[in-house]
Scaffold this active site. Structure first.
Site, PDB file in Angstrom:
ATOM      1  N   ASP A  54     -75.186 -12.256  42.819  1.00 16.61           N
ATOM      2  CA  ASP A  54     -76.176 -12.839  43.721  1.00 16.61           C
ATOM      3  C   ASP A  54     -75.701 -14.226  44.150  1.00 16.61           C
ATOM      4  O   ASP A  54     -74.489 -14.469  44.200  1.00 16.61           O
ATOM      5  CB  ASP A  54     -77.539 -12.887  43.022  1.00 16.61           C
TER       6      ASP A  54
ATOM      7  N   HIS B 270     -82.296 -17.691  44.939  1.00 12.28           N
ATOM      8  CA  HIS B 270     -82.472 -16.242  44.831  1.00 12.28           C
ATOM      9  C   HIS B 270     -81.874 -15.676  43.548  1.00 12.28           C
ATOM     10  O   HIS B 270     -82.520 -14.914  42.817  1.00 12.28           O
ATOM     11  CB  HIS B 270     -81.851 -15.568  46.056  1.00 12.28           C
TER      12      HIS B 270
ATOM     13  N   SER C 107     -86.028  -7.365  45.915  1.00 11.85           N
ATOM     14  CA  SER C 107     -85.066  -8.208  45.192  1.00 11.85           C
ATOM     15  C   SER C 107     -85.587  -8.535  43.803  1.00 11.85           C
ATOM     16  O   SER C 107     -84.807  -8.796  42.885  1.00 11.85           O
ATOM     17  CB  SER C 107     -84.811  -9.503  45.967  1.00 11.85           C
TER      18      SER C 107
END
EC number: 3.4.21.-
Length: 435
Positions: free
Chosen positions: A72, A111, A273
Site C-alpha cells: 500500500d 491509506h 479498502s
C-alpha cells in the site's frame, strides 16, 4: 482513498473523538449482533469485532506466528498501533524510504496505515484504543507510489512487491486497491503465481462504486485471489463503499470503519479498502489456528463458513460472494479438504488466455525415402537458323512429305488423263454416228 485534509493535528483529533463517540452510541452492530457495553468509545465503535465474531475467534488465537504483507502507501513509523507489529519493510516505488515506513501519495498517504491497523493493529498498553482483527500477527510494510509521481511503473511496483513479500515470509498479502479494469498486466501473471506456488493467500479489495468503480477490477479479477466486497452495519451490500462482480468471494464491513492515521489519530473511513484487511486478519487467525493447513484450504474455510446474506439471490452472489465473513466459524469449523483453489487456477487461465505454454510442434518420426538422382540433361545443340533445313527436319519432315505427296500427284495425273481420253472418245462417237 480520500483527499488530503487541511486541518491541524489537534483539530483532527478533536473531530475524530467526537465522531467516535457518536458512532459508538448509534452504530448498530453488523449482522444483528448485540454490542457489549464498554467505557472505551473507540473499541465500542469497532462493531465488526463482534459482528463478524472476531472476538469469539480470539478465544482460540489472535494470529501469533502469521505475517501479513500490506502492499500500500506504507505503514507509518510513529503510531503505537504499530509498535512491535512491523517486522520488515521495503519501498518498490523509488521515492520512499528503504524500510517502507514513509507514507507516500499526494492524495491519501494515511491509506496504508489505516489498512494495517484494521488487519493487525495493537491496542494501547492498557488494552484500550483501536485493535486489529489479528493483533498478534506480524506486518510487512511495502510502500507503493500511486499515480504518476513514481519513476517505477505501477505494474512493475506491484509485481516486485508481491515477490518481495513472498521472499520475506508473508503468509497473507493484502491489496487494497483496484485498477478499474478487468484485465491486468502480463507481469502480474508470474508475480501472483509466485505467491500461490509459495502457499500465500492473497486478499484483494473489490473496489467502490462511490469512487467510480461499477464492476470489480484487477487485481480482484485474478483467478485464485480472495476478493472482498463491502456491506454496511446491517450486513447489506454497500451502495457506495463496494462494487459487484462474479469474482467477489466474501463480504465484510466497509462503512463507518476506523483506521489509524500516520500521526496516530483514529479516523473514520469507508470502502472495501477497509473490508479487505478485515478479511486478511481473519485469514491470519485461520492460519494461526491451523498452521498445517495450506492456502487453498484456508480460502475454502473462509468461503464455506461465511454466513449467507439474506438479500443474496445466488450462491455465490455478485454482491456478497459466498456470504458475510465469520471469523469464529472459519477458525473452529474444519471443512472437508480440497486439493485446488476453489476460487480458480491462475496457471490454467494463463495457459488458456495468454497461450504462454502452447505445446511445441511434434518432430517428424517417419524415415525419408531416398530418391535416385536424375540423369544429366543433354548438352544444348549448336544454334542454327530456323530457315536452313537440318538433318532431322529432312529425315522426319521433308522426306516423308515427298514420299506421300509424289504418289498422290501421279495418281491425280493418271486419273486426269483417263478422263480426257474418255471424253475424247465420246466426242468422236457423236461426230460419226454411222460408224
Amino acid at each position: 482513498m480520500t483527499a488530503p485534509r487541511a486541518l491541524s493535528p489537534r483539530a483532527r483529533r478533536l473531530r475524530a473523538a467526537v465522531a467516535l463517540l457518536a458512532l459508538a452510541l448509534v452504530a448498530p452492530l453488523a449482522i444483528g449482533a448485540t454490542p457489549t457495553p464498554t467505557p472505551d468509545p473507540v473499541r465500542a465503535a469497532e462493531y465488526w469485532i463482534e459482528g463478524a465474531h472476531i472476538d469469539a475467534a480470539w478465544k482460540t488465537t489472535r494470529g501469533a506466528g502469521v505475517t501479513i504483507a500490506v502492499i500500500d502507501t506504507g505503514i507509518a513509523n510513529g503510531p503505537n498501533a504499530f509498535q512491535g507489529a512491523v517486522s520488515d519493510g521495503t519501498d518498490v516505488s523509488g521515492i520512499g524510504s528503504e524500510d517502507g515506513r514513509t507514507p507516500l501519495g499526494p492524495l491519501d498517504s494515511d491509506h496504508g496505515s489505516r489498512v494495517a491497523s484494521l488487519a493487525a493493529g495493537r491496542p494501547n498498553a492498557d488494552g484500550t484504543g483501536m485493535i486489529g482483527v489479528a493483533p498478534e500477527a506480524k506486518l510487512l510494510s511495502i510502500s507503493l507510489g500511486f499515480g504518476t509521481t513514481a519513476p517505477v511503473p505501477f505494474t512493475k511496483q506491484v509485481a516486485d512487491a508481491m515477490r518481495w513479500a513472498v521472499d520475506h515470509g508473508a503468509n497473507v498479502i493484502n491489496l487494497s486497491f483496484t485498477t478499474n479494469t478487468l484485465d491486468w498486466d502480463r507481469s502480474w501473471d508470474d508475480a501472483f503465481l509466485y505467491a500461490f506456488e509459495h502457499d500465500v493467500v492473497v486478499v484483494v479489495a473489490a473496489g467502490n462504486r462511490g469512487s467510480g468503480t461499477a464492476m470489480v477490477g484487477a487485481p480482484a479479477t485474478i483467478p485464485g485471489v480472495l476478493a472482498v466486497g463491502g456491506v454496511d452495519q446491517r450486513g447489506v451490500a454497500s451502495k457506495a463503499a463496494s462494487t459487484q462482480g462474479i469474482s467477489i468471494a466474501v463480504s465484510a464491513p466497509s462503512e463507518s470503519l476506523l483506521g489509524v492515521d500516520a500521526d496516530g489519530t483514529v479516523e473514520t473511513w469507508n470502502g472495501t479498502s477497509g473490508a479487505a484487511p478485515i478479511v486478511a486478519g481473519v485469514v491470519a487467525l485461520v492460519r494461526a489456528a491451523h498452521p498445517d493447513m495450506d492456502a487453498n484450504n484456508v480460502i475454502n474455510q473462509i468461503i464455506q463458513t461465511a454466513r449467507r446474506a439474506p438479500q443474496a439471490t445466488a450462491h455465490p452472489d455478485p454482491l456478497y460472494g459466498y456470504g458475510l465473513v465469520d471469523a469464529a466459524a472459519a477458525v473452529s469449523t474444519v471443512q472437508p479438504p480440497v486439493d485446488q483453489n476453489p476460487l480458480g487456477d491462475l496457471a490454467d487461465w494463463v495457459r488458456l488466455h495468454r497461450r504462454a505454454q502452447a505445446p511445441a510442434p511434434t518432430p517428424a518420426t517417419s524415415t525419408p525415402v531416398p530418391i535416385p538422382p536424375l540423369p544429366k540433361a543433354d548438352a544444348p545443340a549448336k544454334a542454327v537458323s530456323p530457315l536452313i533445313p537440318s538433318p532431322d527436319s529432312l529425315l522426319y519432315g521433308t522426306l516423308p512429305l515427298v514420299a506421300l505427296t509424289l504418289p498422290g500427284i501421279l495418281i491425280a495425273l493418271g486419273v486426269t488423263a483417263a478422263a480426257r481420253r474418255i471424253r475424247s472418245a465420246r466426242a468422236s462417237a457423236r461426230q460419226n454416228p454411222d460408224d
